[in-house]
Design an enzyme around this catalytic site. Structure first.
Site, PDB file in Angstrom:
ATOM      1  N   TRP A 184       0.855  -1.186   0.000  1.00  0.00           N
ATOM      2  CA  TRP A 184       0.000   0.000   0.000  1.00  0.00           C
ATOM      3  C   TRP A 184       0.888   1.231   0.000  1.00  0.00           C
ATOM      4  CZ3 TRP A 184      -0.276   4.111   3.488  1.00  0.00           C
ATOM      5  CH2 TRP A 184      -1.255   5.065   3.177  1.00  0.00           C
ATOM      6  N   GLU A 225      -3.012  -2.976  -2.621  1.00  0.00           N
ATOM      7  CA  GLU A 225      -4.131  -2.382  -1.876  1.00  0.00           C
ATOM      8  C   GLU A 225      -4.432  -0.964  -2.361  1.00  0.00           C
ATOM      9  OE1 GLU A 225      -5.093  -1.045   2.766  1.00  0.00           O
ATOM     10  OE2 GLU A 225      -3.286  -2.175   2.282  1.00  0.00           O
ATOM     11  N   LYS A 227      -6.907   2.774  -2.498  1.00  0.00           N
ATOM     12  CA  LYS A 227      -7.527   3.753  -1.611  1.00  0.00           C
ATOM     13  C   LYS A 227      -8.235   4.792  -2.455  1.00  0.00           C
ATOM     14  CE  LYS A 227      -6.644   6.105   2.754  1.00  0.00           C
ATOM     15  NZ  LYS A 227      -5.651   6.339   3.823  1.00  0.00           N
ATOM     16  N   ASP A 258      -9.381  -2.835   1.557  1.00  0.00           N
ATOM     17  CA  ASP A 258      -9.473  -2.292   2.914  1.00  0.00           C
ATOM     18  C   ASP A 258     -10.846  -1.643   3.041  1.00  0.00           C
ATOM     19  OD1 ASP A 258      -9.354  -0.275   5.064  1.00  0.00           O
ATOM     20  OD2 ASP A 258      -7.241  -0.846   5.203  1.00  0.00           O
ATOM     21  N   HIS A 261     -11.172   2.136   2.752  1.00  0.00           N
ATOM     22  CA  HIS A 261     -10.513   2.820   1.644  1.00  0.00           C
ATOM     23  C   HIS A 261     -11.425   3.135   0.476  1.00  0.00           C
ATOM     24  CE1 HIS A 261      -6.046   1.788   2.682  1.00  0.00           C
ATOM     25  NE2 HIS A 261      -6.701   2.361   3.677  1.00  0.00           N
ATOM     26  N   HIS A 285      -8.508  -6.090   4.473  1.00  0.00           N
ATOM     27  CA  HIS A 285      -8.141  -5.424   5.707  1.00  0.00           C
ATOM     28  C   HIS A 285      -9.446  -4.865   6.266  1.00  0.00           C
ATOM     29  CE1 HIS A 285      -3.529  -4.591   5.278  1.00  0.00           C
ATOM     30  NE2 HIS A 285      -3.827  -5.857   5.457  1.00  0.00           N
ATOM     31  N   ASP A 293     -11.523   7.326   6.286  1.00  0.00           N
ATOM     32  CA  ASP A 293     -10.709   6.165   6.656  1.00  0.00           C
ATOM     33  C   ASP A 293     -10.057   6.388   8.015  1.00  0.00           C
ATOM     34  OD1 ASP A 293      -9.231   3.766   6.487  1.00  0.00           O
ATOM     35  OD2 ASP A 293      -7.528   4.834   5.619  1.00  0.00           O
ATOM     36  N   ASP A 295     -10.084   4.284  10.638  1.00  0.00           N
ATOM     37  CA  ASP A 295      -9.549   3.053  11.238  1.00  0.00           C
ATOM     38  C   ASP A 295      -9.984   2.858  12.682  1.00  0.00           C
ATOM     39  OD1 ASP A 295      -7.764   1.790   9.128  1.00  0.00           O
ATOM     40  OD2 ASP A 295      -7.027   3.838   9.118  1.00  0.00           O
ATOM     41  N   ASP A 325      -7.232  -4.062  10.280  1.00  0.00           N
ATOM     42  CA  ASP A 325      -6.425  -2.850  10.187  1.00  0.00           C
ATOM     43  C   ASP A 325      -7.153  -1.704  10.870  1.00  0.00           C
ATOM     44  OD1 ASP A 325      -4.686  -0.846   9.621  1.00  0.00           O
ATOM     45  OD2 ASP A 325      -4.884  -0.930   7.445  1.00  0.00           O
TER      46      ASP A 325
END
Length: 418
Positions: A184, A225, A227, A258, A261, A285, A293, A295, A325
């Site tokens: 990523w 990955e 985004k 993800d 993302h 993820h 994003d 997390d 993640d």
């Protein structure tokens, strides 16, 4: 009533629909979750010359007890694993290398810098996954790495990714289970770009060079990955979903999704069935975005349940590699791992406790009334009693009892850290 007595009553409710609870337990035990190490130290890592966190990544909070050494981080991971049912994996970033106080640049990292992680993984029966770290570094300060206009900077990151893939292969050979090595990058622009194509061409060329180094897929699995945007790249990200999915399909790599993302209203759960038609495997993820994003720790929300259900009902447990993640420094970090991972497993169990074949047939028959009625009724089926007994049989605390262990660990261990 005891946990076992509650379980027996709940089991009968599911058996009415020919759901074999023993099979559910056996199946669930075989699903490893790749737990990210970076929740334990707020993505600090152990580089001799540490750089400030950058690349559109933000960790907020200052809860006491953060791991500051590899030994502390591994100790905290072990504590979390003791509260999570099943046998799982640990996901590392390159910044978690142990170089014995010697400054080693990222493009010069070698397997020897992760020997202690491998020894620890062997001792605990864990697999390891890996990620090159293309952020928090002076050569990433512009927000560009593999797509940077400067060939010298691009080459640094290309060499770092090649070194990381070799470390992943080392993990796979040593531990007898393939390592997922995922790339990523934060590359993008804050404002509207005047040229979207050229940076993406450079990224493609960089990836092509990285993957010219052939490794044994028995030991290392490559993933890329995407985004949609980040802090400092609100208007344009070079490695978009379309870019990476096309690259993965053409070059036989895994596309890693993800869940934080994508656009805030874009559901990853809805992508899985389409992508599985064209890809043998996918990687995840799992995170929880709040407006962006961010997390957040994974909770048992509707999207997590739908994500797991898509994997289960499409018989894709062996085709979707599940990793986590998230990073929250405002709460106890061991608790964060425990909450998030247990919720991922709960979601998978919920998917297995559905009469999926019957529901599929109702849809094929056009019986949407009964389908909707059953989907709603199963929301209040006694899932909790099944989960509690699963935890008991797996030797971990049921319900919120695990929190007592975390409080004791905080009192005896975390509170004594500076």
């Amino acid at each position: 009533m005891t946990v076992k007595e509650n379980f027996e009553l709940a089991k009968k409710a599911y058996e009415k629909w020919d759901i074999d609870i023993d099979h559910v337990f056996a199946q669930l035990k075989q699903v490893p979750i790749s737990i990210h190490c970076w929740q334990g130290d707020d993505i600090g890592g152990f580089e001799v010359n540490q750089s400030e966190l950058s690349g559109g990544i933000e960790v907020t909070g200052d809860y006491p007890g953060k791991a500051t050494t590899p030994e502390e981080l591994r100790q905290d991971i072990e504590k979390a694993l003791s509260l999570i049912p099943g046998k799982h994996r640990i996901n590392l970033h390159a910044i978690y290398a142990e170089t014995d106080g010697i400054a080693v640049e990222r493009d010069e990292l070698e397997p020897k810098h992760f020997e202690k992680w491998v020894q620890w993984a062997k001792k605990n029966g864990l697999g390891l996954d890996f990620n090159p770290t293309l952020f928090s570094h002076e050569k990433a300060s512009s927000g560009l790495t593999l797509s940077h206009p400067d060939k010298e900077i691009r080459q640094f990151w290309i060499d770092h990714c090649i070194a990381s893939r070799k470390i992943g292969e080392y993990f796979g050979k040593e531990l007898g289970t393939p390592c997922l090595t995922n790339i990523w990058i934060p590359d993008g622009y804050k404002d509207t770009p005047s040229d979207r194509l050229t940076p993406r061409r450079r990224l493609k060329e960089s990836l092509d060079e990285i993957y010219t180094v052939k490794l044994d897929e028995k030991f290392n699995i490559d993933a890329v990955e995407s985004k949609v945007f980040g802090i400092g790249s609100e208007s344009y990200v070079v490695g978009s979903h379309e870019f990476y999915y096309g690259y993965a399909l053409k070059n036989d790599k895994l596309c890693l999704l993800d869940t934080g993302h994508y656009h805030p209203t874009e559901m990853v759960s809805n992508k899985i069935s389409s992508m599985l038609l064209y890809s043998e495997k996918l990687a995840l993820h799992v995170s929880r975005p709040v407006r962006w994003d961010s997390d957040h720790v994974v909770t048992l929300d509707d999207e997590l349940k739908e994500l797991a259900l898509e994997i289960v009902r499409n018989d894709a447990l062996n085709r979707v590699i599940i990793g986590l993640d998230f990073f929250d420094a405002s709460i106890n970090r061991v608790a964060a791992w425990t909450i998030g991972t247990r919720n991922m497993i709960k979601a998978l169990m919920l998917g297995m406790l559905m009469p999926n074949e019957h529901l599929k047939q109702l849809q094929e028959d056009g019986n949407f009334t009964e389908r909707l009625a059953l989907l709603e009724e199963f929301k209040t089926y006694p899932f909790g009693a099944i989960w509690d007994y699963y935890c008991e049989t797996m030797g971990v605390p049921e319900r919120e009892n695990w929190l007592n262990d975390v409080k004791q660990y905080e009192k005896e261990v975390l509170s004594h850290r500076e």
